[in-house]
Design an enzyme around this catalytic site. Structure first.
Site, mmCIF file in Angstrom:
data_model
loop_
_atom_site.group_PDB
_atom_site.id
_atom_site.type_symbol
_atom_site.label_atom_id
_atom_site.label_comp_id
_atom_site.label_asym_id
_atom_site.label_seq_id
_atom_site.Cartn_x
_atom_site.Cartn_y
_atom_site.Cartn_z
ATOM 1 C CG HIS A 519 3.854 2.026 5.487
ATOM 2 N ND1 HIS A 519 2.679 2.635 5.131
ATOM 3 C CD2 HIS A 519 4.565 1.917 4.338
ATOM 4 C CE1 HIS A 519 2.679 2.869 3.840
ATOM 5 N NE2 HIS A 519 3.823 2.443 3.325
ATOM 6 C CD GLU A 520 8.253 1.188 3.943
ATOM 7 O OE1 GLU A 520 8.089 0.384 2.994
ATOM 8 O OE2 GLU A 520 7.998 2.402 3.842
ATOM 9 C CG HIS A 523 4.971 -1.872 1.175
ATOM 10 N ND1 HIS A 523 3.918 -1.718 0.310
ATOM 11 C CD2 HIS A 523 5.289 -0.617 1.604
ATOM 12 C CE1 HIS A 523 3.613 -0.421 0.217
ATOM 13 N NE2 HIS A 523 4.425 0.268 0.994
ATOM 14 C CG HIS A 526 0.745 -6.767 -0.795
ATOM 15 N ND1 HIS A 526 0.645 -5.628 -1.557
ATOM 16 C CD2 HIS A 526 -0.182 -7.615 -1.297
ATOM 17 C CE1 HIS A 526 -0.312 -5.784 -2.467
ATOM 18 N NE2 HIS A 526 -0.822 -6.981 -2.329
HETATM 19 ZN ZN LIG Z 1 4.399 2.339 1.341
#
Ligand SMILES: [Zn+2]
Length: 735
Positions: A519-520, A523, A526
């Protein structure tokens, strides 16, 4: 799981206490932007001295933060000077004798505040990774100053007059779409905060804000008082069902409260939840349940009902000054959902499916209770307890067995593999000592485009727990992509709190933690894939900014990753198929309960911010609204009104609690696109579209339009229902 994103000055205005959408925590060091010295002819140059925290970044990779030169004594002067320089730069823009243009106003603002940006990068490291009591004192002192700095900019009338002139100019129509969006974002960030009001309006606006700030603190203090003021004390014969570690924690909590030799269940979620899950004592479960869900609603001096009424009335008055129909309309204007009606449509659709799933869950639990001869009807205080029995019977997993296949180093390699396949990025370790780090545990990788060899940036990883480090996991950027003032490469970082193993031993982690790691990293990717020209366009949109990270989690469960990287730490064998299947199935466990308690709070949040709140009685409003929604008797709102800190101790999540669900729907729907693609999750063409349309543009394109272009339609709500194992009866919403 939080995202801190270094961003522009606009970001500071819009998202102070930004997007910590993962955890609901807020981050106070959203950055300010910067101004080049070009307009600074009218004012004296402020001497930065030799403060290392203000100095330009030097060294390889276009300059990197001097983490090896961080001295806490430099922080306060660096932030103060950074703000002084920032204001001087803003004044130079505001007082420019030339007529306002996109270049001399909007673009100039993008270049303002770079010194403060740099100081804040270090500030963020102390906040997140290296906190100390000395730092916290400085932090407390600096936080209101930063907020004052931001107010000074939004209240600069000459500046706003120029922004408005550009926004309304003929030049605006000649700009590229991303430039027009930049102008709109800057204009709206001022206008939405009162810049368009006349003097009397501004005065009232400021008075409302001041009173709201007091009420937010009052709400929070009342809630805290009820969490600390109530405790259930147990004796040794009342512990049936509790694990040794729970008993130990309860004993420690009792001792702390002067009840040596007894056991305390405190009035917080972390104490209540495991007690209700495991305690065999039904009467005690009921007592703990009632105490917990009465917080802020006891009719005493800590009762929050009146506080809520006043907050709602003031919010309504404030947005009406600005010409909005209600608070929700104001709040959602610059989010992906755009209108409260669109957000509600989603929430209400999922609500129906979620209620259907609750009926199934309750039936499963009632069957177990009946089989045990309990002679009860499942009540609120029984839900977690019997759900746990259902979990054991239907979804049981040996978490220690799972961990043997989840080695931290292998998972990192798996993430690099995914980034290579999808983004075409290559990660290469930077030789130790070439890039300064703030702790020896931190490692740095160079990120390059596989095909062209072009530098994308650096990725810093700080994996291990230590004293002074925030709990949880988060991502941030020390530098974001931009090209308007020379190409800047990205400095992204991921942070987590794993326990370091003995030298040479692999660090084994849980499946949840492995998911968070991906998940991180989502980021970070992104940030690394950004192609925007201006810093402000890197900013997050609150109901969109968790989409990219949540989506990346899905690659952890792909066969390619499982076979190569989820391998037993001793035998090297990949995780067996049965175990993988069990893991996937376990994810749907208790989703009816989780979704319903969350959605009940979400629906209440939206209703509160869409009705005329004059004379509202929250207690009654909550009761009547839930009854009309057919809220199941067995479930309580995740946060009852008087406990709903997300929406009543600040504004980021007010009329915004739906955002988690919004991102979940996009995630489920986009994941189905990959599942259906010819090349599955590694389909090259679809991956390229995903990155080009939904990662790289950040906030340079309206996220709703970008998503429509990616999928050929809006997101299909039913994808989420399938994902959570809900009975899907509603027709697909796609057009
Ligand atoms: Zn998050």
């Amino acid at each position: 799981m939080r995202v801190f994103s270094r961003a522009s000055f606009l970001f500071l205005l819009v998202l102070i206490g930004l997007v910590a959408a993962c955890s609901g925590n807020t981050v106070t060091n959203a950055n300010a932007g910067n101004i080049s010295g070009t307009n600074m002819t009218t004012t004296e140059t402020i001497d930065k001295g030799d403060n290392a925290l203000l100095a330009e970044w030097t060294g390889p990779y276009g300059g990197v933060p001097a983490f090896d030169k961080m001295q806490l004594a430099d922080l306060k002067p660096a932030v103060e000077k950074g703000m002084a320089i920032g204001l001087q730069e803003i004044d130079a823009i505001a007082n420019n004798p030339e007529p306002p243009t996109f270049a001399n106003t909007i673009v100039a603002m993008e270049a303002a505040g770079r010194d403060l940006d740099r100081a804040e990068t270090y500030w963020g490291i102390w906040q997140g990774n290296l906190s100390t009591p000395e730092f916290r004192e400085i932090d407390t002192e600096l936080a209101p100053k930063l907020s004052e700095y931001s107010s000074k900019i939004t209240q600069n009338e000459a500046l706003f007059a120029r922004i408005k002139a550009v926004y309304e100019s003929d030049e605006m129509k000649t700009l590229r779409p991303d430039q027009q969006r930049l102008v709109w974002l800057v204009y709206a960030s001022f206008a939405r905060r009162g810049a368009t009001l006349d003097a009397a309006g501004k005065q009232r606006y400021a008075a409302i804000n001041q009173r709201l700030a007091e009420l937010y603190t009052l709400f929070s203090n009342n809630l805290l008082a009820d969490e600390e003021g109530y405790v259930t004390i147990l004796t040794a014969d009342q512990l049936s069902g509790l694990s040794p570690s729970l008993v130990q924690a309860a004993a420690a909590a009792a001792t702390e409260r002067g009840h040596e030799g007894e056991y305390a269940i405190t009035n917080t979620r972390s104490s209540m939840d495991p007690f209700l899950t495991f305690s065999d004592e039904r009467d005690l479960r009921e007592k703990v349940w009632r105490t917990y869900y009465s917080r802020g609603d006891n009719g005493d001096e800590h009762d929050n009902n009146k506080v809520i009424s006043e907050i709602l009335e003031l919010r309504d008055e404030r947005v009406k000054l600005l010409g909005y129909e209600n608070f929700a309309a104001w709040q959602l204007e610059d989010r992906m959902a755009q209108t409260p009606e669109r957000a509600l449509e989603l929430v209400e659709t999922i609500w129906v499916a979620s209620l259907a799933r609750v009926e199934e869950e309750v039936a499963d639990m009632q069957a177990i209770a009946d089989k045990e001869g309990a002679g009860i009807k499942i009540e609120g205080w029984d839900y977690r307890y019997y759900a746990e029995k259902v979990r054991k019977a239907k979804y049981d997993l040996d978490s220690d067995e799972v961990k043997k296949y989840l080695q931290l180093d292998k998972l990192r390699e798996a993430m690099f593999f995914v980034a290579g396949e999808l983004f075409g990025f290559d990660f290469t370790p930077v030789p130790e000592g070439t890039v300064p780090v703030f702790h020896p545990d931190v490692k740095v990788w160079e990120v390059r485009q596989r095909e062209t060899g072009e530098l994308v940036g650096l990725w810093y990883l700080d994996p291990y727990a230590r004293t002074g480090k925030q709990s949880g996991a988060w991502a941030n950027s020390f530098r974001s992509h931009e090209t308007f003032d020379g190409v800047k490469n990205v400095l992204a970082s991921n942070n987590s709190n794993f326990v370091k193993g003995a030298p040479g031993d692999p660090v084994l982690i849980s499946f949840d933690d492995a998911t968070t790691l991906f998940h991180e990293f989502g980021h970070a990717l992104h940030g690394l894939s950004s192609n925007v020209e201006y810093p402000t366009l890197n900013g997050g949109v609150r109901d969109f900014t968790e989409f990219q990270s949540q989506l990346l989690e899905r690659w952890l469960e792909t066969d390619e990753v499982i076979e190569r990287y989820l391998v037993h730490y001793q035998t090297g064998e990949p995780m067996p198929k049965e175990l993988v299947e069990k893991l996937k199935k376990a994810k749907t466990f208790n989703q009816g309960f989780d979704t319903t308690e969350y959605l009940a709070s979400t629906l209440m949040d939206m209703r509160y911010h869409m009705v005329d709140p004059t004379g509202i009685d929250p207690d009654k409003f909550e009761r009547e609204t839930l009854a009309a929604l057919h809220m199941p008797d067995e479930i309580v709102m995740r946060h009852r009104s008087t406990q709903f800190g997300h929406i009543f101790t600040g504004e980021g999540y007010a009329a915004g609690y739906y955002g988690y669900l919004w991102a979940d729907v996009l995630t489920a729907d986009a994941a189905e696109a990959f599942a259906e693609a010819p090349g599955g999750y590694y389909d090259k063409e679809l991956a390229k579209r995903l990155i080009d349309l939904l990662f790289a543009p950040r906030n340079a394109v309206d996220p709703a339009e970008a998503y429509r272009e990616f999928r050929g339609r809006d997101a299909d709500y039913t994808a989420l229902m399938r994902d959570r194992g809900f009975p899907v009866t509603a027709p697909a919403k796609s057009e």
